[in-house]
Design a protein around this motif. Structure first.
Motif, PDB file in Angstrom:
ATOM      1  N   CYS A 103      -8.894 -24.922  21.282  1.00 14.18           N
ATOM      2  CA  CYS A 103      -9.935 -23.897  21.223  1.00 14.18           C
ATOM      3  C   CYS A 103     -10.098 -23.302  22.613  1.00 14.18           C
ATOM      4  N   ILE A 104     -10.413 -22.022  22.665  1.00 10.71           N
ATOM      5  CA  ILE A 104     -10.748 -21.354  23.917  1.00 10.71           C
ATOM      6  C   ILE A 104     -12.183 -20.864  23.808  1.00 10.71           C
ATOM      7  N   ALA A 105     -13.006 -21.244  24.771  1.00  9.17           N
ATOM      8  CA  ALA A 105     -14.412 -20.854  24.777  1.00  9.17           C
ATOM      9  C   ALA A 105     -14.710 -20.093  26.065  1.00  9.17           C
ATOM     10  N   GLY A 106     -15.597 -19.123  25.976  1.00 10.38           N
ATOM     11  CA  GLY A 106     -15.925 -18.316  27.140  1.00 10.38           C
ATOM     12  C   GLY A 106     -14.894 -17.226  27.357  1.00 10.38           C
ATOM     13  N   GLU A 107     -15.130 -16.440  28.393  1.00 11.06           N
ATOM     14  CA  GLU A 107     -14.257 -15.310  28.715  1.00 11.06           C
ATOM     15  C   GLU A 107     -13.434 -15.662  29.938  1.00 11.06           C
ATOM     16  N   SER A 108     -12.131 -15.879  29.718  1.00 13.29           N
ATOM     17  CA  SER A 108     -11.255 -16.233  30.832  1.00 13.29           C
ATOM     18  C   SER A 108     -11.058 -15.032  31.744  1.00 13.29           C
ATOM     19  N   GLN A 109     -11.256 -15.241  33.046  1.00 17.24           N
ATOM     20  CA  GLN A 109     -11.162 -14.161  34.014  1.00 17.24           C
ATOM     21  C   GLN A 109     -10.280 -14.563  35.183  1.00 17.24           C
ATOM     22  N   ALA A 110      -9.467 -13.632  35.656  1.00 17.78           N
ATOM     23  CA  ALA A 110      -8.711 -13.873  36.889  1.00 17.78           C
ATOM     24  C   ALA A 110      -9.702 -14.122  38.018  1.00 17.78           C
ATOM     25  N   GLY A 111      -9.455 -15.173  38.794  1.00 18.90           N
ATOM     26  CA  GLY A 111     -10.357 -15.518  39.878  1.00 18.90           C
ATOM     27  C   GLY A 111     -11.560 -16.332  39.458  1.00 18.90           C
ATOM     28  N   GLY A 112     -11.635 -16.705  38.196  1.00 11.85           N
ATOM     29  CA  GLY A 112     -12.744 -17.516  37.715  1.00 11.85           C
ATOM     30  C   GLY A 112     -12.422 -18.998  37.739  1.00 11.85           C
ATOM     31  N   VAL A 113     -13.115 -19.757  36.891  1.00  8.69           N
ATOM     32  CA  VAL A 113     -12.926 -21.205  36.778  1.00  8.69           C
ATOM     33  C   VAL A 113     -12.528 -21.516  35.342  1.00  8.69           C
ATOM     34  N   LEU A 114     -11.468 -22.285  35.184  1.00  4.11           N
ATOM     35  CA  LEU A 114     -11.043 -22.708  33.848  1.00  4.11           C
ATOM     36  C   LEU A 114     -11.244 -24.210  33.721  1.00  4.11           C
ATOM     37  N   ILE A 115     -12.033 -24.602  32.737  1.00  2.00           N
ATOM     38  CA  ILE A 115     -12.222 -26.009  32.397  1.00  2.00           C
ATOM     39  C   ILE A 115     -11.173 -26.383  31.351  1.00  2.00           C
ATOM     40  N   VAL A 116     -10.436 -27.449  31.611  1.00  2.00           N
ATOM     41  CA  VAL A 116      -9.411 -27.917  30.668  1.00  2.00           C
ATOM     42  C   VAL A 116      -9.771 -29.330  30.242  1.00  2.00           C
ATOM     43  N   SER A 117      -9.856 -29.547  28.941  1.00  2.00           N
ATOM     44  CA  SER A 117     -10.199 -30.879  28.434  1.00  2.00           C
ATOM     45  C   SER A 117      -9.229 -31.274  27.332  1.00  2.00           C
ATOM     46  N   ASP A 118      -8.320 -32.183  27.670  1.00  2.00           N
ATOM     47  CA  ASP A 118      -7.259 -32.598  26.752  1.00  2.00           C
ATOM     48  C   ASP A 118      -7.754 -33.467  25.603  1.00  2.00           C
ATOM     49  N   HIS A 119      -8.937 -34.058  25.758  1.00  2.00           N
ATOM     50  CA  HIS A 119      -9.431 -35.041  24.780  1.00  2.00           C
ATOM     51  C   HIS A 119     -10.827 -34.680  24.295  1.00  2.00           C
ATOM     52  N   ALA A 120     -11.064 -33.390  24.066  1.00  2.00           N
ATOM     53  CA  ALA A 120     -12.410 -32.917  23.746  1.00  2.00           C
ATOM     54  C   ALA A 120     -12.804 -33.111  22.287  1.00  2.00           C
ATOM     55  N   SER A 121     -11.842 -33.435  21.410  1.00  2.00           N
ATOM     56  CA  SER A 121     -12.115 -33.430  19.972  1.00  2.00           C
ATOM     57  C   SER A 121     -11.791 -34.777  19.333  1.00  2.00           C
ATOM     58  N   ASP A 122     -12.528 -35.091  18.268  1.00  2.00           N
ATOM     59  CA  ASP A 122     -12.207 -36.262  17.437  1.00  2.00           C
ATOM     60  C   ASP A 122     -11.613 -35.839  16.094  1.00  2.00           C
ATOM     61  N   ARG A 123     -11.220 -34.581  15.972  1.00  2.00           N
ATOM     62  CA  ARG A 123     -10.758 -34.057  14.691  1.00  2.00           C
ATOM     63  C   ARG A 123      -9.404 -34.651  14.283  1.00  2.00           C
ATOM     64  N   VAL A 124      -9.333 -35.077  13.037  1.00  2.00           N
ATOM     65  CA  VAL A 124      -8.075 -35.506  12.425  1.00  2.00           C
ATOM     66  C   VAL A 124      -7.839 -34.612  11.210  1.00  2.00           C
ATOM     67  N   PRO A 125      -6.769 -33.838  11.186  1.00  2.00           N
ATOM     68  CA  PRO A 125      -6.518 -32.955  10.036  1.00  2.00           C
ATOM     69  C   PRO A 125      -6.505 -33.728   8.720  1.00  2.00           C
ATOM     70  N   ASP A 126      -6.910 -33.066   7.656  1.00  2.00           N
ATOM     71  CA  ASP A 126      -7.050 -33.721   6.359  1.00  2.00           C
ATOM     72  C   ASP A 126      -5.740 -34.307   5.847  1.00  2.00           C
ATOM     73  N   ASP A 127      -4.617 -33.732   6.254  1.00  2.00           N
ATOM     74  CA  ASP A 127      -3.325 -34.212   5.749  1.00  2.00           C
ATOM     75  C   ASP A 127      -2.720 -35.307   6.619  1.00  2.00           C
ATOM     76  N   ILE A 128      -3.464 -35.814   7.599  1.00  2.00           N
ATOM     77  CA  ILE A 128      -2.988 -36.912   8.450  1.00  2.00           C
ATOM     78  C   ILE A 128      -3.877 -38.130   8.224  1.00  2.00           C
ATOM     79  N   ASP A 129      -3.259 -39.256   7.915  1.00  2.00           N
ATOM     80  CA  ASP A 129      -3.968 -40.518   7.728  1.00  2.00           C
ATOM     81  C   ASP A 129      -3.534 -41.467   8.835  1.00  2.00           C
ATOM     82  N   LEU A 130      -4.433 -41.737   9.767  1.00  2.00           N
ATOM     83  CA  LEU A 130      -4.100 -42.623  10.879  1.00  2.00           C
ATOM     84  C   LEU A 130      -4.150 -44.092  10.483  1.00  2.00           C
TER      85      LEU A 130
END
Length: 242
Positions: free
Chosen positions: A7-34
């Motif tokens: 997901c991308i949130a906010g308005e990405s701007q040249a010269g701004g700050v980008l927050i990157v979070s590789d583990h932000a979600s607990d979502r497991v798609p419905d077709d995947i059974d862990l």
């Protein structure tokens, strides 16, 4: 804007700050059974607790945008090298993940569905709107089940690999906030830094990784406190880098 892998949130701007979070979600798609107890999806092995809340408060402010994983790290851990066993973990902190025990073709399908789109989209975003600073946002559990006697007293830790320009600036700023700050704690960015190695260090883009202890940001009040703190600190780091 959300896709299956990110997901991308906010308005990405040249010269701004980008927050990157590789583990932000607990979502497991419905077709995947862990093959795990669903309650495990609420734990640190599945998600960096609290980071999405912090990131979404940051992007309410001009000049901030966030690039967030949209799938649990148990489905695909985008902060691991593509050829690493941990990219699709068979176990995490003592918990077996039987749904990830598949053949090479199954592994390739998982990578093609989540891992590669995640990194391709992040690369495109950074090329399109080069930020002044990238902040890699994570959280860590106060206590690992597999190492219950390990002490983790830091309220946050700063991670980096070879490029420590921003890290050296942010550590004293956070200490001045009255925090106990770990330098390469509780993990070392020399070992766990795949996304930043690939998208920041390889292009000489300034960044720092921050791990916030999960009890600090488990609820809305803690997330608001940390968002306010980062809004004080990040502009000072970005300004000093120019």
């Amino acid at each position: 804007m959300c896709k299956e892998a990110f997901c991308i949130a906010g308005e990405s701007q040249a010269g701004g700050v980008l927050i990157v979070s590789d583990h932000a979600s607990d979502r497991v798609p419905d077709d995947i059974d862990l093959g795990i107890d669903p309650e495990l999806l609420n734990e640190h092995v599945a998600i960096d607790i609290g980071v999405a809340g912090v990131a979404l408060q940051l992007v309410e402010h001009r000049g901030y945008a966030a690039f967030l994983a949209n799938v649990s790290r148990l489905v695909c851990d985008c902060n691991r090298a593509e050829d690493s066993p941990g990219v699709i973990p068979h176990a995490s902190d003592g918990h077996a993940i039987p749904g990830n025990l598949f053949d090479i073709a199954g592994r390739e399908e998982r990578l093609e569905r989540f891992y590669r789109p995640y990194h391709e989209a992040l690369a495109a975003l950074l090329d399109r709107a080069p930020p002044r600073l990238i902040v890699s946002l994570h959280s860590f559990t106060p206590r690992l089940a597999s190492a219950p006697n390990e002490q983790r007293p830091w309220q946050c830790g700063i991670l980096y690999n070879e490029d420590d320009r921003a890290a050296r600036l942010v550590i004293p700023l956070l200490e001045a906030e009255g925090l106990k700050v770990g330098d390469q704690q509780p993990y070392s960015g020399k070992l766990l830094n795949e996304t930043m190695n690939r998208h920041a260090e390889a292009h000489r883009r300034p960044y720092f990784g921050i791990e916030i202890r999960q009890d600090q940001i488990r609820d809305a009040a803690g997330q608001a406190d940390w968002a306010e703190r980062l809004l004080r600190v990040i502009p000072q780091v970005a300004a000093a880098l120019t």
